[in-house]
Design a protein around this motif. Structure first.
Motif, mmCIF file in Angstrom:
data_model
loop_
_atom_site.group_PDB
_atom_site.id
_atom_site.type_symbol
_atom_site.label_atom_id
_atom_site.label_comp_id
_atom_site.label_asym_id
_atom_site.label_seq_id
_atom_site.Cartn_x
_atom_site.Cartn_y
_atom_site.Cartn_z
ATOM 1 N N GLU A 187 0.734 -1.123 0.029
ATOM 2 C CA GLU A 187 -0.111 0.051 -0.118
ATOM 3 C C GLU A 187 0.911 1.501 0.046
ATOM 4 N N ALA A 188 1.977 0.957 0.665
ATOM 5 C CA ALA A 188 2.882 2.392 0.666
ATOM 6 C C ALA A 188 3.694 2.595 -0.522
ATOM 7 N N LEU A 189 4.049 1.617 -1.052
ATOM 8 C CA LEU A 189 4.769 1.747 -2.293
ATOM 9 C C LEU A 189 4.108 1.364 -3.505
ATOM 10 N N GLY A 190 2.956 0.776 -3.550
ATOM 11 C CA GLY A 190 2.245 0.627 -5.085
ATOM 12 C C GLY A 190 3.013 -0.242 -6.052
ATOM 13 N N SER A 191 3.861 -1.028 -5.360
ATOM 14 C CA SER A 191 4.743 -1.987 -6.359
ATOM 15 C C SER A 191 5.310 -2.936 -5.667
ATOM 16 N N PHE A 192 6.166 -3.979 -6.337
ATOM 17 C CA PHE A 192 6.685 -5.264 -5.709
ATOM 18 C C PHE A 192 8.139 -5.124 -5.433
ATOM 19 N N PRO A 193 8.577 -4.382 -4.402
ATOM 20 C CA PRO A 193 9.913 -4.231 -4.021
ATOM 21 C C PRO A 193 10.288 -5.570 -3.471
ATOM 22 N N GLU A 194 11.586 -5.736 -4.029
ATOM 23 C CA GLU A 194 12.195 -7.091 -3.688
ATOM 24 C C GLU A 194 11.980 -7.918 -2.254
ATOM 25 N N ASN A 195 11.814 -6.729 -1.239
ATOM 26 C CA ASN A 195 11.467 -7.319 0.158
ATOM 27 C C ASN A 195 10.061 -7.189 0.577
ATOM 28 N N ILE A 196 9.026 -7.236 -0.519
ATOM 29 C CA ILE A 196 7.704 -7.092 0.186
ATOM 30 C C ILE A 196 7.222 -8.046 0.861
ATOM 31 N N VAL A 197 7.732 -9.224 0.810
ATOM 32 C CA VAL A 197 7.177 -10.584 1.293
ATOM 33 C C VAL A 197 8.421 -11.083 2.202
ATOM 34 N N GLU A 198 9.135 -9.960 2.740
ATOM 35 C CA GLU A 198 10.264 -10.366 3.935
ATOM 36 C C GLU A 198 9.737 -11.203 4.793
ATOM 37 N N LYS A 199 8.753 -10.799 5.574
ATOM 38 C CA LYS A 199 8.423 -11.368 6.771
ATOM 39 C C LYS A 199 7.540 -12.702 6.522
ATOM 40 N N MET A 200 7.143 -12.891 5.251
ATOM 41 C CA MET A 200 6.427 -14.234 5.136
ATOM 42 C C MET A 200 7.661 -15.031 4.653
ATOM 43 N N GLU A 201 8.674 -14.773 4.081
ATOM 44 C CA GLU A 201 9.786 -15.588 3.765
ATOM 45 C C GLU A 201 10.321 -15.984 5.138
ATOM 46 N N GLU A 202 10.416 -15.012 6.138
ATOM 47 C CA GLU A 202 11.111 -15.614 7.228
ATOM 48 C C GLU A 202 10.138 -16.748 8.001
ATOM 49 N N LEU A 203 8.795 -16.395 7.870
ATOM 50 C CA LEU A 203 7.919 -17.375 8.335
ATOM 51 C C LEU A 203 8.030 -18.633 7.696
ATOM 52 N N MET A 204 8.071 -18.673 6.426
ATOM 53 C CA MET A 204 8.298 -19.930 5.574
ATOM 54 C C MET A 204 9.447 -20.690 5.851
ATOM 55 N N SER A 205 10.468 -19.920 5.971
ATOM 56 C CA SER A 205 11.847 -20.465 6.088
ATOM 57 C C SER A 205 11.789 -21.362 7.499
ATOM 58 N N GLY A 206 11.148 -20.750 8.465
ATOM 59 C CA GLY A 206 11.183 -21.451 9.861
ATOM 60 C C GLY A 206 10.196 -22.531 9.880
ATOM 61 N N MET A 207 9.140 -22.410 9.195
ATOM 62 C CA MET A 207 8.208 -23.791 9.066
ATOM 63 C C MET A 207 8.840 -24.654 8.088
ATOM 64 N N LEU A 208 9.512 -24.198 7.260
ATOM 65 C CA LEU A 208 10.296 -25.477 6.346
ATOM 66 C C LEU A 208 11.188 -26.302 7.158
ATOM 67 N N ALA A 209 11.916 -25.705 7.814
ATOM 68 C CA ALA A 209 12.948 -26.015 8.750
ATOM 69 C C ALA A 209 12.212 -27.069 9.954
ATOM 70 N N GLU A 210 11.213 -26.464 10.207
ATOM 71 C CA GLU A 210 10.389 -27.600 11.560
ATOM 72 C C GLU A 210 9.947 -28.607 10.678
ATOM 73 N N GLN A 211 9.283 -28.587 9.665
ATOM 74 C CA GLN A 211 8.951 -29.675 8.779
ATOM 75 C C GLN A 211 9.974 -30.801 8.415
ATOM 76 N N LEU A 212 11.011 -30.273 8.121
ATOM 77 C CA LEU A 212 12.217 -31.218 7.941
ATOM 78 C C LEU A 212 12.806 -31.767 9.163
ATOM 79 N N ARG A 213 12.627 -30.694 10.444
ATOM 80 C CA ARG A 213 13.140 -31.268 11.503
ATOM 81 C C ARG A 213 12.158 -32.458 12.122
ATOM 82 N N ASN A 214 11.134 -32.200 11.765
ATOM 83 C CA ASN A 214 10.248 -33.404 12.112
ATOM 84 C C ASN A 214 10.730 -34.818 11.542
ATOM 85 N N THR A 215 11.011 -34.600 10.295
ATOM 86 C CA THR A 215 11.178 -35.872 9.584
ATOM 87 C C THR A 215 12.469 -36.475 10.167
ATOM 88 N N HIS A 216 13.708 -35.579 10.641
ATOM 89 C CA HIS A 216 14.868 -36.040 11.278
ATOM 90 C C HIS A 216 14.565 -36.735 12.244
#
Length: 223
Positions: A187-216
């Motif tokens: 809303e502030a930038l009206g575009s797709f800056p490279e870091n627009i989903v930075e928080k989602m990337e951090e969340l997804m990375s953590g959840m992926l690690a948790e999913q793989l940790r469960n397998t380990h």
């Protein structure tokens, strides 16, 4: 007190075709399994050498499976506007939805070789929720599409006893926060800056690690 599991529930024109809460819950559970199987088959097709492109038709199909028998518009874009409960974001009007979904698919396909699996999956997760293209099942469809993109981009069916979509359902608040953070940045930038989903990337990375940790842990005999 607002139920945190329902805080961003879609508020569309009445399109439900099931009245009983029990019947709806039963159908949702069955559809969830069918949708997971559909994602699995799509990933296997890609691993078997079938060219993968994210298309609106694939997103429509994942929504149809998710809300089949629950909503009159299953597998179709919403015809009108929609609200998201307890969210400041107002999704685009219905006549703009096909264009925005096509734009989303173009972004993924054009950046397939340039961007990471986590970024592409995170972008899909946020942007589909931002568009909110369906009368129901938007969250389920965005999570399934995002996970499909993640698996295909990584070239594997990801192992783990609790997948990323399952982790989100178990604890939605961080997911909502990541979506709302990207909404504000867009809303502030009206575009797709490279870091627009930075928080989602951090969340997804953590959840992926948790999913793989469960397998380990399972591989080492942990319960």
């Amino acid at each position: 007190m607002v139920d945190e599991q329902r805080v961003r529930h879609s508020e569309a024109e009445e399109a439900a075709v099931v009245d009983s809460d029990l019947e709806r819950a039963t159908r949702e559970a069955a559809n969830s399994l069918l949708q997971a199987e559909r994602v699995r088959n799509c990933v296997l097709d890609a691993l078997d050498g079938q060219p993968f492109k994210l298309r609106p038709s694939r997103i429509l199909d994942l929504n149809r499976v998710a809300i089949d028998g629950l909503d009159a518009y299953a597998g179709n874009f919403r015809p009108a506007g929609i609200k998201i409960g307890e969210s400041k974001h107002i999704p685009p009007e219905g006549h703009l939805v096909p264009e925005f979904v096509e734009e989303l698919c173009d972004y993924v396909n054009e950046n397939w070789e340039k961007r990471t699996a986590i970024h592409l999956a995170s972008f899909v997760m946020w942007r589909l929720n931002w568009i909110h293209p369906f009368t129901d099942g938007n969250g389920r469809t965005s999570r399934a599409t995002s996970y499909l993109v993640l698996c295909v981009k990584l070239g594997m069916l990801l192992p783990g006893s609790q997948s990323i979509p399952e982790q989100i359902v178990a604890n939605r608040r961080p997911y909502y926060n990541a979506l709302e953070g990207a909404d504000r940045r867009h809303e502030a930038l009206g575009s797709f800056p490279e870091n627009i989903v930075e928080k989602m990337e951090e969340l997804m990375s953590g959840m992926l690690a948790e999913q793989l940790r469960n397998t380990h842990q399972h591989a080492n005999g942990a319960r």
